[in-house]
Each structure stands twice: as structure tokens, then as C-alpha cells.
Design a protein around this motif. Structure first.
Motif, PDB file in Angstrom:
ATOM      1  N   GLY A  91      67.954   7.598  61.424  1.00 40.57           N
ATOM      2  CA  GLY A  91      67.017   7.606  62.543  1.00 40.57           C
ATOM      3  C   GLY A  91      65.581   7.756  62.076  1.00 40.57           C
ATOM      4  O   GLY A  91      64.654   7.100  62.574  1.00 40.57           O
ATOM      5  N   LEU A  92      65.405   8.616  61.088  1.00 43.61           N
ATOM      6  CA  LEU A  92      64.069   8.849  60.533  1.00 43.61           C
ATOM      7  C   LEU A  92      63.551   7.587  59.826  1.00 43.61           C
ATOM      8  O   LEU A  92      62.358   7.259  59.898  1.00 43.61           O
ATOM      9  N   ALA A  93      64.453   6.879  59.154  1.00 42.07           N
ATOM     10  CA  ALA A  93      64.071   5.634  58.471  1.00 42.07           C
ATOM     11  C   ALA A  93      63.571   4.608  59.487  1.00 42.07           C
ATOM     12  O   ALA A  93      62.557   3.928  59.248  1.00 42.07           O
ATOM     13  N   THR A  94      64.247   4.512  60.613  1.00 46.46           N
ATOM     14  CA  THR A  94      63.811   3.571  61.656  1.00 46.46           C
ATOM     15  C   THR A  94      62.424   3.955  62.157  1.00 46.46           C
ATOM     16  O   THR A  94      61.544   3.101  62.337  1.00 46.46           O
ATOM     17  N   GLN A  95      62.212   5.250  62.364  1.00 40.60           N
ATOM     18  CA  GLN A  95      60.902   5.706  62.836  1.00 40.60           C
ATOM     19  C   GLN A  95      59.824   5.461  61.784  1.00 40.60           C
ATOM     20  O   GLN A  95      58.705   5.065  62.108  1.00 40.60           O
ATOM     21  N   ALA A  96      60.161   5.691  60.521  1.00 44.37           N
ATOM     22  CA  ALA A  96      59.176   5.494  59.448  1.00 44.37           C
ATOM     23  C   ALA A  96      58.774   4.018  59.352  1.00 44.37           C
ATOM     24  O   ALA A  96      57.584   3.703  59.217  1.00 44.37           O
ATOM     25  N   ARG A  97      59.750   3.119  59.456  1.00 48.31           N
ATOM     26  CA  ARG A  97      59.424   1.687  59.408  1.00 48.31           C
ATOM     27  C   ARG A  97      58.475   1.324  60.549  1.00 48.31           C
ATOM     28  O   ARG A  97      57.506   0.590  60.359  1.00 48.31           O
ATOM     29  N   GLY A  98      58.770   1.842  61.753  1.00 53.54           N
ATOM     30  CA  GLY A  98      57.915   1.559  62.908  1.00 53.54           C
ATOM     31  C   GLY A  98      56.518   2.126  62.737  1.00 53.54           C
ATOM     32  O   GLY A  98      55.514   1.474  63.034  1.00 53.54           O
ATOM     33  N   LEU A  99      56.449   3.325  62.223  1.00 53.77           N
ATOM     34  CA  LEU A  99      55.163   4.014  62.057  1.00 53.77           C
ATOM     35  C   LEU A  99      54.260   3.305  61.047  1.00 53.77           C
ATOM     36  O   LEU A  99      53.053   3.210  61.235  1.00 53.77           O
ATOM     37  N   LEU A 100      54.859   2.810  59.964  1.00 58.05           N
ATOM     38  CA  LEU A 100      54.056   2.226  58.877  1.00 58.05           C
ATOM     39  C   LEU A 100      53.870   0.714  59.032  1.00 58.05           C
ATOM     40  O   LEU A 100      53.063   0.112  58.306  1.00 58.05           O
ATOM     41  N   HIS A 101      54.594   0.137  59.972  1.00 58.77           N
ATOM     42  CA  HIS A 101      54.578  -1.316  60.133  1.00 58.77           C
ATOM     43  C   HIS A 101      53.155  -1.850  60.341  1.00 58.77           C
ATOM     44  O   HIS A 101      52.407  -1.329  61.169  1.00 58.77           O
ATOM     45  N   GLY A 102      52.803  -2.882  59.591  1.00 58.44           N
ATOM     46  CA  GLY A 102      51.516  -3.548  59.804  1.00 58.44           C
ATOM     47  C   GLY A 102      50.327  -2.882  59.149  1.00 58.44           C
ATOM     48  O   GLY A 102      49.196  -3.333  59.323  1.00 58.44           O
ATOM     49  N   GLU A 103      50.575  -1.801  58.404  1.00 62.80           N
ATOM     50  CA  GLU A 103      49.465  -1.115  57.718  1.00 62.80           C
ATOM     51  C   GLU A 103      49.814  -0.973  56.242  1.00 62.80           C
ATOM     52  O   GLU A 103      50.925  -0.561  55.910  1.00 62.80           O
ATOM     53  N   ARG A 104      48.855  -1.289  55.364  1.00 63.28           N
ATOM     54  CA  ARG A 104      49.109  -1.207  53.924  1.00 63.28           C
ATOM     55  C   ARG A 104      48.305  -0.116  53.239  1.00 63.28           C
ATOM     56  O   ARG A 104      48.512   0.140  52.049  1.00 63.28           O
ATOM     57  N   ASP A 105      47.405   0.536  53.963  1.00 60.53           N
ATOM     58  CA  ASP A 105      46.541   1.529  53.325  1.00 60.53           C
ATOM     59  C   ASP A 105      47.377   2.724  52.844  1.00 60.53           C
ATOM     60  O   ASP A 105      48.090   3.355  53.624  1.00 60.53           O
ATOM     61  N   ARG A 106      47.240   3.036  51.572  1.00 61.10           N
ATOM     62  CA  ARG A 106      48.095   4.061  50.976  1.00 61.10           C
ATOM     63  C   ARG A 106      47.856   5.447  51.555  1.00 61.10           C
ATOM     64  O   ARG A 106      48.798   6.179  51.834  1.00 61.10           O
ATOM     65  N   ILE A 107      46.593   5.815  51.733  1.00 59.19           N
ATOM     66  CA  ILE A 107      46.295   7.151  52.269  1.00 59.19           C
ATOM     67  C   ILE A 107      46.756   7.262  53.716  1.00 59.19           C
ATOM     68  O   ILE A 107      47.365   8.259  54.125  1.00 59.19           O
ATOM     69  N   ALA A 108      46.464   6.234  54.504  1.00 59.95           N
ATOM     70  CA  ALA A 108      46.866   6.269  55.919  1.00 59.95           C
ATOM     71  C   ALA A 108      48.382   6.376  56.046  1.00 59.95           C
ATOM     72  O   ALA A 108      48.912   7.204  56.805  1.00 59.95           O
ATOM     73  N   ASN A 109      49.091   5.552  55.303  1.00 55.74           N
ATOM     74  CA  ASN A 109      50.553   5.567  55.413  1.00 55.74           C
ATOM     75  C   ASN A 109      51.152   6.855  54.846  1.00 55.74           C
ATOM     76  O   ASN A 109      52.115   7.390  55.393  1.00 55.74           O
ATOM     77  N   ALA A 110      50.577   7.355  53.773  1.00 52.97           N
ATOM     78  CA  ALA A 110      51.088   8.605  53.194  1.00 52.97           C
ATOM     79  C   ALA A 110      50.878   9.762  54.169  1.00 52.97           C
ATOM     80  O   ALA A 110      51.755  10.618  54.342  1.00 52.97           O
TER      81      ALA A 110
END
Ligand code: SME
Length: 162
Positions: free
Chosen positions: A18-37
């Protein structure tokens, strides 16, 4: 706006799925390392029980330097090979530490921490950093956590490639 929904799970593998699904959704479309981290650390910190620190150390070419995290302020720099984080980086193996006081060279940032898991982050052969999660509970992390944290860390690494 992303809203983390409560994950219903009867087991750790279900919780991590479930957490993996949420993480994919949260990070989708953004590549910035600091923002995603930053968002990734916040997501995991609030979703998992018995956690007192969750965050990143990134390799600056010489050593590990603390990155986005949730929890108490942490040590800034860790030499490769030192502590649980530096050990994960040089061995390229996830470190599951049942008792941090029994790990020779453990670096205590928050004295409340009793157990720890650290996943090394590599892009091919290049060390990017480590993903580190601490718990105030002894033996908090097991093989299900190893698999789950490695899955999550892979989603973070994939997000950097867009
Ligand atoms: N305990 C880690 C240091 C980082 S803190 O846990 C946030 C280690 O031994 O590498």
C-alpha cells in the motif's frame, strides 16, 4: 494535492504494498531529488508505526551528507564504512540492525533509537546515498521490512529518472 490515505493492512507485506502505491503516486511526474526525498521521508515516517527517524544521506563524492528527513536533528556527515549508514554504502547490502547498541561503530544521533534499517542507493555502480530508518523499539525491523524498504527505495530511485 496528494493526500496520504490510511493504509489498511493485515500484514507487513500488505502495508508495504500500500505504501509503495502511495509513494509512486506522490513522486509521479517529479524528478527533483530533494523534493522527492523530502516527500518520500514524510510519507514513510507518518505511515509506519514505531519509527523515530526516517531519511536520506546522500554521497557528495567523498562521504555521506544528511539529506531530507523526519525526526530529531541528525549527524551531518558520515564517512564511508562508518556506522550503519557507511556500512550499507560500502557493502552495498541492506543493514538490518536488531540492536544498535550491539552494532560496533553505530553512530548514535538520537539516543532513543534501538534498532535501525539502512538501504544503500545505487544508480548502476554509482553510490547515490542511503535510506535510513530508526526505531525506538528493539528488533523493530525484520526480513519483511528489508523487502519492503528495498521496494520503497527502488521507487524513490526510479523517480529520479522521471
Ligand atoms: N545510526 C546511523 C547514523 C544516522 S542516524 O541514525 C539518523 C549510523 O550508525 O550510521
Amino acid at each position: 494535492m496528494f493526500t496520504a490515505a490510511a493504509i489498511r493492512a493485515d500484514s507487513k507485506p500488505e502495508l508495504y504494498a500500500g505504501l509503495a502505491t502511495q509513494a509512486r503516486g506522490l513522486l509521479h511526474g517529479e524528478r527533483d531529488r530533494i523534493a522527492n526525498a523530502a516527500n518520500f521521508a514524510a510519507l514513510v515516517y507518518h505511515a509506519l508505526p514505531d519509527i523515530n527517524w526516517a531519511g536520506f544521506y546522500f554521497h557528495d563524492g567523498a562521504e555521506l551528507v544528511v539529506g531530507p528527513f523526519q525526526g530529531q536533528p541528525a549527524c551531518v556527515r558520515i564517512a564511508l564504512g562508518k556506522g550503519v549508514c557507511g556500512t550499507a554504502a560500502v557493502t552495498r547490502q541492506t543493514q538490518v540492525v536488531r540492536d544498535v547498541n550491539a552494532f560496533a561503530g553505530h553512530i548514535a544521533c538520537d539516543s532513543a533509537s534501538r534498532s535501525e534499517i539502512v538501504v544503500p542507493l545505487f544508480d548502476g555502480m554509482t553510490l547515490i546515498g542511503v535510506w535510513d530508518v530508526d526505531s525506538p523499539r528493539l528488533a523493530r525491523f525484520d526480513e519483511d521490512d528489508r523487502a519492503g524498504m528495498e521496494l520503497l527505495a527502488g521507487i524513490f530511485m526510479d523517480s529520479l529518472k522521471g
